[in-house]
Design a protein around this motif. Structure first.
Motif, mmCIF file in Angstrom:
data_model
loop_
_atom_site.group_PDB
_atom_site.id
_atom_site.type_symbol
_atom_site.label_atom_id
_atom_site.label_comp_id
_atom_site.label_asym_id
_atom_site.label_seq_id
_atom_site.Cartn_x
_atom_site.Cartn_y
_atom_site.Cartn_z
ATOM 1 N N HIS A 397 -17.470 10.562 -5.314
ATOM 2 C CA HIS A 397 -16.440 12.056 -4.456
ATOM 3 C C HIS A 397 -15.195 10.928 -3.735
ATOM 4 C CE1 HIS A 397 -18.749 15.394 -5.428
ATOM 5 N NE2 HIS A 397 -19.573 14.909 -4.857
ATOM 6 N N HIS A 398 -15.684 9.873 -3.211
ATOM 7 C CA HIS A 398 -14.440 9.740 -2.710
ATOM 8 C C HIS A 398 -13.966 7.371 -2.267
ATOM 9 C CE1 HIS A 398 -15.778 12.300 -0.015
ATOM 10 N NE2 HIS A 398 -16.672 12.539 0.132
ATOM 11 N N ARG A 399 -14.321 7.357 -3.757
ATOM 12 C CA ARG A 399 -13.529 6.047 -4.526
ATOM 13 C C ARG A 399 -13.343 5.635 -5.475
ATOM 14 N NH1 ARG A 399 -19.265 4.347 -2.450
ATOM 15 N NH2 ARG A 399 -20.201 2.910 -4.914
ATOM 16 N N SER A 400 -12.665 4.455 -5.773
ATOM 17 C CA SER A 400 -12.620 4.319 -6.609
ATOM 18 C C SER A 400 -12.837 3.164 -7.286
ATOM 19 C CB SER A 400 -10.992 4.051 -7.253
ATOM 20 O OG SER A 400 -10.067 3.723 -6.343
ATOM 21 N N GLU A 401 -13.747 2.974 -8.368
ATOM 22 C CA GLU A 401 -13.536 1.214 -8.411
ATOM 23 C C GLU A 401 -12.855 0.366 -9.586
ATOM 24 O OE1 GLU A 401 -18.268 2.108 -6.870
ATOM 25 O OE2 GLU A 401 -17.341 1.574 -9.130
ATOM 26 N N HIS A 402 -13.212 -0.889 -9.498
ATOM 27 C CA HIS A 402 -11.634 -1.620 -10.186
ATOM 28 C C HIS A 402 -12.980 -2.779 -10.490
ATOM 29 C CE1 HIS A 402 -8.215 -4.586 -11.252
ATOM 30 N NE2 HIS A 402 -8.664 -4.496 -12.783
ATOM 31 N N TRP A 403 -13.078 -3.513 -11.731
ATOM 32 C CA TRP A 403 -14.761 -4.248 -12.593
ATOM 33 C C TRP A 403 -13.530 -5.126 -12.887
ATOM 34 C CZ3 TRP A 403 -18.750 -0.055 -14.712
ATOM 35 C CH2 TRP A 403 -18.879 0.520 -13.632
ATOM 36 N N ILE A 404 -14.143 -6.463 -13.221
ATOM 37 C CA ILE A 404 -13.773 -7.683 -13.034
ATOM 38 C C ILE A 404 -14.670 -8.152 -13.871
ATOM 39 C CG2 ILE A 404 -11.854 -9.952 -13.049
ATOM 40 C CD1 ILE A 404 -11.522 -7.346 -10.778
ATOM 41 N N VAL A 405 -15.009 -8.772 -15.218
ATOM 42 C CA VAL A 405 -16.062 -9.524 -15.646
ATOM 43 C C VAL A 405 -15.978 -10.918 -15.146
ATOM 44 C CG1 VAL A 405 -17.613 -9.689 -17.099
ATOM 45 C CG2 VAL A 405 -17.184 -7.260 -16.905
ATOM 46 N N VAL A 406 -16.497 -11.466 -15.102
ATOM 47 C CA VAL A 406 -16.508 -12.828 -14.680
ATOM 48 C C VAL A 406 -17.366 -13.942 -15.515
ATOM 49 C CG1 VAL A 406 -15.870 -12.986 -12.193
ATOM 50 C CG2 VAL A 406 -17.851 -13.280 -11.795
ATOM 51 N N SER A 407 -18.484 -13.063 -15.396
ATOM 52 C CA SER A 407 -19.933 -13.627 -16.685
ATOM 53 C C SER A 407 -20.877 -12.479 -17.654
ATOM 54 C CB SER A 407 -20.202 -15.166 -15.551
ATOM 55 O OG SER A 407 -21.547 -15.491 -16.905
ATOM 56 N N ALA A 422 -15.406 -7.643 -21.819
ATOM 57 C CA ALA A 422 -15.508 -8.957 -21.479
ATOM 58 C C ALA A 422 -15.272 -9.999 -20.691
ATOM 59 C CB ALA A 422 -14.942 -10.170 -22.955
ATOM 60 N N ARG A 423 -15.854 -11.720 -21.089
ATOM 61 C CA ARG A 423 -15.123 -11.881 -19.346
ATOM 62 C C ARG A 423 -13.996 -12.069 -19.380
ATOM 63 N NH1 ARG A 423 -17.030 -18.435 -19.379
ATOM 64 N NH2 ARG A 423 -15.500 -19.254 -17.376
ATOM 65 N N ASN A 424 -13.410 -11.923 -17.991
ATOM 66 C CA ASN A 424 -11.467 -12.348 -18.392
ATOM 67 C C ASN A 424 -11.010 -10.909 -17.905
ATOM 68 O OD1 ASN A 424 -11.975 -14.956 -16.904
ATOM 69 N ND2 ASN A 424 -11.482 -15.874 -18.940
ATOM 70 N N GLU A 425 -11.960 -9.987 -18.410
ATOM 71 C CA GLU A 425 -11.689 -8.350 -18.519
ATOM 72 C C GLU A 425 -11.639 -7.585 -17.267
ATOM 73 O OE1 GLU A 425 -11.398 -8.282 -23.429
ATOM 74 O OE2 GLU A 425 -12.528 -7.742 -22.834
ATOM 75 N N SER A 426 -10.797 -6.665 -17.866
ATOM 76 C CA SER A 426 -11.181 -5.225 -16.000
ATOM 77 C C SER A 426 -11.522 -4.233 -16.804
ATOM 78 C CB SER A 426 -10.072 -5.865 -15.053
ATOM 79 O OG SER A 426 -8.805 -5.745 -15.373
ATOM 80 N N THR A 427 -11.338 -2.902 -15.882
ATOM 81 C CA THR A 427 -11.389 -1.623 -16.306
ATOM 82 C C THR A 427 -11.676 -1.290 -15.327
ATOM 83 O OG1 THR A 427 -12.343 -0.222 -17.807
ATOM 84 C CG2 THR A 427 -14.066 -1.286 -15.895
ATOM 85 N N TYR A 428 -10.964 0.172 -15.084
ATOM 86 C CA TYR A 428 -10.670 1.048 -13.853
ATOM 87 C C TYR A 428 -11.632 2.802 -13.803
ATOM 88 C CZ TYR A 428 -8.246 3.852 -10.418
ATOM 89 O OH TYR A 428 -7.767 4.108 -9.132
ATOM 90 N N ILE A 429 -12.241 2.849 -12.769
ATOM 91 C CA ILE A 429 -13.189 3.980 -12.737
ATOM 92 C C ILE A 429 -12.172 5.233 -11.122
ATOM 93 C CG2 ILE A 429 -15.768 4.517 -12.331
ATOM 94 C CD1 ILE A 429 -15.084 2.736 -14.778
ATOM 95 N N PRO A 430 -11.666 5.650 -11.995
ATOM 96 C CA PRO A 430 -10.980 6.300 -10.728
ATOM 97 C C PRO A 430 -12.431 7.711 -10.354
ATOM 98 C CG PRO A 430 -9.714 6.683 -13.349
ATOM 99 C CD PRO A 430 -11.048 6.320 -13.012
ATOM 100 N N ALA A 431 -11.794 7.794 -8.823
ATOM 101 C CA ALA A 431 -12.682 8.749 -8.354
ATOM 102 C C ALA A 431 -12.931 9.852 -8.850
ATOM 103 C CB ALA A 431 -12.464 9.095 -7.020
ATOM 104 N N GLY A 432 -14.476 10.526 -8.981
ATOM 105 C CA GLY A 432 -14.745 11.533 -9.777
ATOM 106 C C GLY A 432 -15.142 11.382 -11.158
ATOM 107 N N GLN A 451 -13.545 -2.067 -4.783
ATOM 108 C CA GLN A 451 -13.539 -0.350 -4.121
ATOM 109 C C GLN A 451 -12.391 -0.126 -3.293
ATOM 110 O OE1 GLN A 451 -17.010 0.366 -2.559
ATOM 111 N NE2 GLN A 451 -19.123 -0.496 -3.976
ATOM 112 N N SER A 452 -12.162 1.361 -3.145
ATOM 113 C CA SER A 452 -11.085 1.441 -2.193
ATOM 114 C C SER A 452 -10.623 2.711 -2.318
ATOM 115 C CB SER A 452 -9.442 1.322 -3.379
ATOM 116 O OG SER A 452 -9.227 1.763 -4.302
ATOM 117 N N GLY A 453 -10.579 3.412 -1.403
ATOM 118 C CA GLY A 453 -10.844 4.513 -1.086
ATOM 119 C C GLY A 453 -11.323 4.894 0.636
ATOM 120 N N GLU A 454 -11.047 6.851 0.981
ATOM 121 C CA GLU A 454 -10.964 7.133 2.459
ATOM 122 C C GLU A 454 -12.729 6.660 2.693
ATOM 123 O OE1 GLU A 454 -11.329 10.446 0.532
ATOM 124 O OE2 GLU A 454 -11.070 8.546 0.219
ATOM 125 N N TYR A 455 -13.302 6.556 2.583
ATOM 126 C CA TYR A 455 -14.853 6.725 2.417
ATOM 127 C C TYR A 455 -15.388 5.223 1.480
ATOM 128 C CZ TYR A 455 -19.491 7.574 3.961
ATOM 129 O OH TYR A 455 -21.151 7.537 3.751
#
Length: 471
Positions: A397-407, A422-432, A451-455
């Motif tokens: 509910h309260h946080r979004s997440e940015h994932w970066i694959v390193v291996s 894949a390795r060296n690629e990333s994706t963004y997961i919005p809250a909700g 992770q970023s967010g108020e909680y």
């Protein structure tokens, strides 16, 4: 007659803090040879003749951690089964649950050997010989305990007074003068907390001495869920009915009341590793009596125990200290007051501090995560997912997440999309957003999560699907 060893794997992690925690208790501590106390208990049981199955009673939060420990060493593919408690009710309830399960699966004549997951036995041959003697007594209907011949006047152990194999009385932890008297006399032994009996014998004793515990556990077993995995069976005890079980130790509930108890006196190099002083004695001292695990630089230091797996310790002009360094906590204590570490643990728990419960690296059924940095508004984690494993389909509910694959390679569900990262690629997961992370490969998936967010609490999670039964 078949033998099923029962490993009791619990504890809260208070006496060996900061290495042990509530969700990483003493059985999971790795010694200098790289094996944990739990693994040593499993191998000790597996080395006995005719053992086809080992049953472990543990907290349900520790099940996957214990299963990982066994998979690492179970080269003979001995069957593993688990009884998972929602919370602790002491050893009488744990043994009652194990007896009820074995009665159903293997029959009343089955021999059971109860072992603690956090004890150390140095002499495996003497241990096997003692078990053989105990099994013969148990085959005759006796409830058998193992008495350790005392070497020092320990005040932290209970004692057994015996005449040969006949138990005369159980003695509570004595004052020092009494302990010295017991060591000087013949016929007194440390109470090891290990037992051997047939299913029928223990059921008979429990029906006589603690029928309420046995009845309540039997009712709970009927309401509990059984599941199977690759090489294991799990009985997950029903929380509601297990909550009705009275808390008591097997010593108070049965052993001290029964007139059918025998003892096998033995010298097996036994220790319950009950303090950092006991742990330190497993390492060889240098010429100044110092024992070091990790890297340390010393100047004018005597009789100290220093442990650090990640950083160099420097010590100058000190003596009789214990220094235990972990990534998120440091312990400094006088050697003679090592038992008082539990007071620090109690303060942490009372204040709700995370350091009583988990390390920065936290084990999950799918792998681990490590908190690298945390501040208001953000948290950075290193996430490692085992091959073929997946996190639950979940939402925050309260946080979004940015994932970066390193291996490795990640398979990601993000909303209504499914794709690979894949390795060296990333994706963004919005809250909700509903999302899932999976490792479809044959090597570990390692990624950084921002992770970023108020909680950012771990309880901000809604699970929709989960292969580990947590949804």
């Amino acid at each position: 007659m078949s033998l099923i060893p029962i490993i009791l794997c619990g504890g809260v992690g208070s006496r060996l803090w900061p290495v042990s925690r509530e969700l990483h208790p003493k059985p999971f501590i790795r010694l200098s040879d790289g094996r944990s106390l739990l693994q040593k208990a499993f191998l000790r049981a597996a080395s006995l003749p005719d053992v086809k199955e080992i049953l472990t009673v543990t907290n349900r939060e520790l099940f996957f951690k214990a299963e990982d420990e066994f998979r690492e060493i179970n080269t003979d593919r001995i069957g593993t089964s688990f009884i998972c408690e929602p919370f602790g009710r002491n050893t009488a309830a744990a043994i009652a649950a194990a007896v009820s399960r074995v009665a159903e699966t293997s029959g009343a004549d089955t021999l059971m050997l109860v072992l603690a997951a956090d004890h150390l036995v140095a002499d495996e041959l003497a241990f096997a010989k003692a078990v053989d003697e105990a099994a013969k007594l148990a085959d005759g209907g006796k409830i058998v305990t193992f008495g350790i011949r005392p070497e020092t006047p320990e005040t932290g152990y209970g004692y057994i007074e015996a005449d040969g194999n006949t138990v005369l009385r159980f003695i509570e932890k004595p004052p020092l003068e009494k302990a010295r008297e017991y060591v000087a006399s013949e016929g007194f032994y440390w109470n090891s907390g290990m037992f051997c009996f047939t299913v029928a014998a223990m059921l008979r004793e429990m029906k006589q001495h603690c029928p309420d515990i046995l009845d309540a556990v039997s009712s709970c077993m009927r309401e509990s869920r059984i599941s199977n995995g690759e090489g294991w069976t799990q009985v997950q005890l029903d929380p509601k009915t297990f909550g009705a079980v009275r808390e008591d130790s097997i010593d108070y509930a049965v052993m001290e009341k029964s007139g059918n108890v025998s003892v096998v006196p033995c010298s097996i190099g036994w220790s319950d590793i009950g303090s950092w002083t006991a742990v330190s004695e497993l390492s060889k001292p240098d010429s100044h009596g110092n024992r070091i695990e990790g890297e340390a630089l010393l100047h004018d230091v005597d009789n100290c125990y220093l442990m650090s797996r990640d950083r160099i310790i420097g010590a100058v002009g000190v003596e009789n200290l214990i220094v235990i360094d972990t990534p998120d906590a440091l312990l400094v204590a006088k050697r003679e007051r090592a038992q008082e570490v539990r007071h620090i643990y109690a303060q942490l728990k009372a204040s709700g501090h995370e350091a009583h419960k988990v390390h920065r690296t936290v084990h999950r059924p799918w792998g681990t995560y490590t908190v690298l940095e945390e501040a208001p508004g953000f948290k950075i984690k290193r996430i490692e997912v085992k091959p073929g494993a997946s996190l639950s389909l979940q939402m925050h509910h309260h946080r979004s997440e940015h994932w970066i694959v390193v291996s490795g390679m990640a398979k990601v569900v993000n909303g209504d999309r499914e794709f690979f990262v894949a390795r060296n690629e990333s994706t963004y997961i919005p809250a909700g957003h509903k999302h899932r992370l999976e490792n479809p490969g044959v090597v570990d998936l390692v990624m950084i999560e921002v992770q970023s967010g108020e909680y950012l609490g771990e309880d901000d999670i809604v699970r929709f699907e989960d292969v580990y039964g947590r949804a």
